[in-house]
Design an enzyme around this catalytic site. Structure first.
Site, PDB file in Angstrom:
ATOM      1  N   TYR A 164       0.840  -1.208   0.000  1.00  0.00           N
ATOM      2  CA  TYR A 164       0.000   0.000   0.000  1.00  0.00           C
ATOM      3  C   TYR A 164       0.875   1.259   0.000  1.00  0.00           C
ATOM      4  O   TYR A 164       0.677   2.162  -0.818  1.00  0.00           O
ATOM      5  CB  TYR A 164      -0.917  -0.014   1.232  1.00  0.00           C
ATOM      6  CG  TYR A 164      -1.869   1.160   1.305  1.00  0.00           C
ATOM      7  CD1 TYR A 164      -3.030   1.184   0.535  1.00  0.00           C
ATOM      8  CD2 TYR A 164      -1.635   2.249   2.153  1.00  0.00           C
ATOM      9  CE1 TYR A 164      -3.919   2.258   0.600  1.00  0.00           C
ATOM     10  CE2 TYR A 164      -2.505   3.322   2.227  1.00  0.00           C
ATOM     11  CZ  TYR A 164      -3.648   3.312   1.451  1.00  0.00           C
ATOM     12  OH  TYR A 164      -4.531   4.385   1.514  1.00  0.00           O
TER      13      TYR A 164
ATOM     14  N   THR B  36     -14.654   7.359   5.995  1.00  0.00           N
ATOM     15  CA  THR B  36     -15.224   6.732   4.798  1.00  0.00           C
ATOM     16  C   THR B  36     -15.506   5.262   5.159  1.00  0.00           C
ATOM     17  O   THR B  36     -15.078   4.796   6.235  1.00  0.00           O
ATOM     18  CB  THR B  36     -14.210   6.738   3.626  1.00  0.00           C
ATOM     19  OG1 THR B  36     -13.125   5.874   3.981  1.00  0.00           O
ATOM     20  CG2 THR B  36     -13.683   8.130   3.308  1.00  0.00           C
TER      21      THR B  36
HETATM   22  N1  LIG Z   1     -10.199   7.140   4.239  1.00  0.00           N
HETATM   23  C1  LIG Z   1      -8.971   7.387   4.618  1.00  0.00           C
HETATM   24  O1  LIG Z   1      -8.698   7.567   5.796  1.00  0.00           O
HETATM   25  C2  LIG Z   1      -7.874   7.502   3.568  1.00  0.00           C
HETATM   26  C3  LIG Z   1      -6.630   7.986   3.974  1.00  0.00           C
HETATM   27  C4  LIG Z   1      -5.617   8.135   3.041  1.00  0.00           C
HETATM   28  C5  LIG Z   1      -5.850   7.796   1.710  1.00  0.00           C
HETATM   29  N2  LIG Z   1      -7.071   7.312   1.343  1.00  0.00           N
HETATM   30  C6  LIG Z   1      -7.244   6.978  -0.069  1.00  0.00           C
HETATM   31  O2  LIG Z   1      -8.466   7.527  -0.520  1.00  0.00           O
HETATM   32  C7  LIG Z   1      -8.945   6.765  -1.616  1.00  0.00           C
HETATM   33  C8  LIG Z   1     -10.383   6.417  -1.387  1.00  0.00           C
HETATM   34  O3  LIG Z   1     -10.509   5.631  -0.225  1.00  0.00           O
HETATM   35  P1  LIG Z   1     -11.806   5.714   0.673  1.00  0.00           P
HETATM   36  O4  LIG Z   1     -11.381   5.954   2.051  1.00  0.00           O
HETATM   37  O5  LIG Z   1     -12.806   6.579   0.026  1.00  0.00           O
HETATM   38  O6  LIG Z   1     -12.238   4.177   0.655  1.00  0.00           O
HETATM   39  P2  LIG Z   1     -13.418   3.407  -0.057  1.00  0.00           P
HETATM   40  O7  LIG Z   1     -13.179   1.965   0.217  1.00  0.00           O
HETATM   41  O8  LIG Z   1     -14.728   4.002   0.336  1.00  0.00           O
HETATM   42  O9  LIG Z   1     -13.157   3.736  -1.615  1.00  0.00           O
HETATM   43  C9  LIG Z   1     -12.374   2.953  -2.460  1.00  0.00           C
HETATM   44  C10 LIG Z   1     -13.246   2.486  -3.604  1.00  0.00           C
HETATM   45  O10 LIG Z   1     -12.439   1.809  -4.565  1.00  0.00           O
HETATM   46  C11 LIG Z   1     -13.189   0.721  -5.046  1.00  0.00           C
HETATM   47  N3  LIG Z   1     -12.310  -0.282  -5.629  1.00  0.00           N
HETATM   48  C12 LIG Z   1     -11.434  -1.105  -5.008  1.00  0.00           C
HETATM   49  N4  LIG Z   1     -10.832  -1.923  -5.898  1.00  0.00           N
HETATM   50  C13 LIG Z   1     -11.337  -1.602  -7.118  1.00  0.00           C
HETATM   51  C14 LIG Z   1     -11.131  -2.106  -8.435  1.00  0.00           C
HETATM   52  N5  LIG Z   1     -10.261  -3.107  -8.681  1.00  0.00           N
HETATM   53  N6  LIG Z   1     -11.830  -1.548  -9.447  1.00  0.00           N
HETATM   54  C15 LIG Z   1     -12.713  -0.543  -9.209  1.00  0.00           C
HETATM   55  N7  LIG Z   1     -12.952  -0.030  -7.987  1.00  0.00           N
HETATM   56  C16 LIG Z   1     -12.273  -0.566  -6.956  1.00  0.00           C
HETATM   57  C17 LIG Z   1     -13.921   0.199  -3.818  1.00  0.00           C
HETATM   58  O11 LIG Z   1     -15.029  -0.623  -4.180  1.00  0.00           O
HETATM   59  C18 LIG Z   1     -14.348   1.496  -3.175  1.00  0.00           C
HETATM   60  O12 LIG Z   1     -15.602   1.924  -3.685  1.00  0.00           O
HETATM   61  C19 LIG Z   1      -8.023   5.555  -1.737  1.00  0.00           C
HETATM   62  O13 LIG Z   1      -7.083   5.802  -2.762  1.00  0.00           O
HETATM   63  C20 LIG Z   1      -7.354   5.499  -0.365  1.00  0.00           C
HETATM   64  O14 LIG Z   1      -6.103   4.876  -0.437  1.00  0.00           O
HETATM   65  C21 LIG Z   1      -8.091   7.156   2.244  1.00  0.00           C
END
Ligand SMILES: NC(=O)c1ccc[n+]([C@@H]2O[C@H](COP(=O)([O-])OP(=O)(O)OC[C@H]3O[C@@H](n4cnc5c(N)ncnc54)[C@H](O)[C@@H]3O)[C@@H](O)[C@H]2O)c1
Length: 258
Positions: free
Chosen positions: A152, A187
């Protein structure tokens, strides 16, 4: 007439940060195409975007043919593409010892290669419009990381390099490329992490408050806050911003935690 009337946005990730940004664009008048591979997330996204110019497609972003078809159909339906936001990702855990090749390839494929793929297929459509903006959702873990997030963290650091490489090449076409690096944001992903921490029957609010306490601002971020930053990076207000990573982490990476 909203801020993004007449604009076309394609967004990967149909929940959390991606969905939030997509709804923000649509409420501001843009035509929006969102994709994800989870049917439940897609159904919830479809309901949330009801009444807006909001299309949700089932796509696995790690499969080049699916990405190419989705992007070209979106561009054809809307007459072009102005904004690309990549948010789809998986968070997994493993060290050098415990991460096998399949795990590594899966995380890099979804979290990093897909960000290149969508850019590759959207680029000609953005160029034909005379310019555009790409925003990649990275993470604080591309700067400094917890234990056991080998694949990751590597994918997120890779996004920071991808942004720089894309930005210097794309400036001539008036296409700007930036990333955002969130700390903890509430989220489904974060709620899943909280549930893992507290176990069955535990109080996830307590776990989320604990995550928040690790940030100097004393709380986790909101989807509204990440959506506002993504919208800013797509708007003309950020016209001289390209090649940058924008922290949205409540001060997390400013401290040294001792
Ligand atoms: N929420 C946090 O605290 C946080 C912190 C740092 C970074 N992020 C980043 O933010 C972004 C969004 O994360 P989030 O927190 O909204 O989580 P989330 O799980 O709600 O969103 C991620 C989405 O990606 C989709 N996904 C996963 N694999 C996939 C694939 N192969 N094809 C199509 N879709 C796919 C999932 O179904 C989901 O809807 C990510 O890149 C995550 O790394 C989140």
């Amino acid at each position: 007439m909203g801020e993004f009337s007449g604009k076309v946005a394609v967004v990967t990730g149909s929940s959390g940060i991606g969905l939030g940004a997509a709804l923000h664009f649509a409420r501001e008048g843009a035509t929006v195409f969102v994709c994800g591979n989870d049917p439940d997330h897609n159904a919830t996204a479809r309901a949330a975007g009801d009444g807006l110019a909001f299309d949700v497609a089932e796509v696995d972003v790690s499969i080049p043919e699916q990405v190419e078809t989705w992007i070209s159909q979106a561009a054809e339906a809307a007459g072009g593409i102005d904004f690309l936001v990549n948010s789809a990702a998986v968070q997994t855990y493993g060290t050098t010892e415990t991460t096998d090749v399949d795990h590594w390839n899966r995380v890099i494929g979804i979290n990093l290669t897909s960000y290149y793929l969508t850019s590759h297929f959207a680029y000609p459509h953005m160029k034909a419009r005379g310019g555009g903006s790409i925003v990649h959702v990275a993470s604080v873990q591309g700067h400094a990381n917890q234990n056991a997030v080998l694949a990751y963290a590597t994918s997120k650091g890779g996004i920071h390099a991808l942004v720089r490489a894309q930005a210097v090449d794309a400036a001539k076409d008036n296409i700007r490329v930036n990333s955002i690096s969130p700390g903890s944001v509430r989220t489904p992903l974060l709620e899943f992490a909280a549930r893992t921490v507290v176990g069955d029957g535990g109080d996830i609010e307590e776990a989320i408050a604990g995550f928040g306490a690790a940030h100097p601002m004393g709380r986790v971020g909101t989807i509204e806050e990440t959506s506002n930053l993504i919208a800013f990076l797509c708007s003309d207000k950020s016209g001289f911003c390209t090649g940058g990573d924008f922290l949205i982490d409540g001060g997390l990476t400013a401290g040294i935690g001792v």
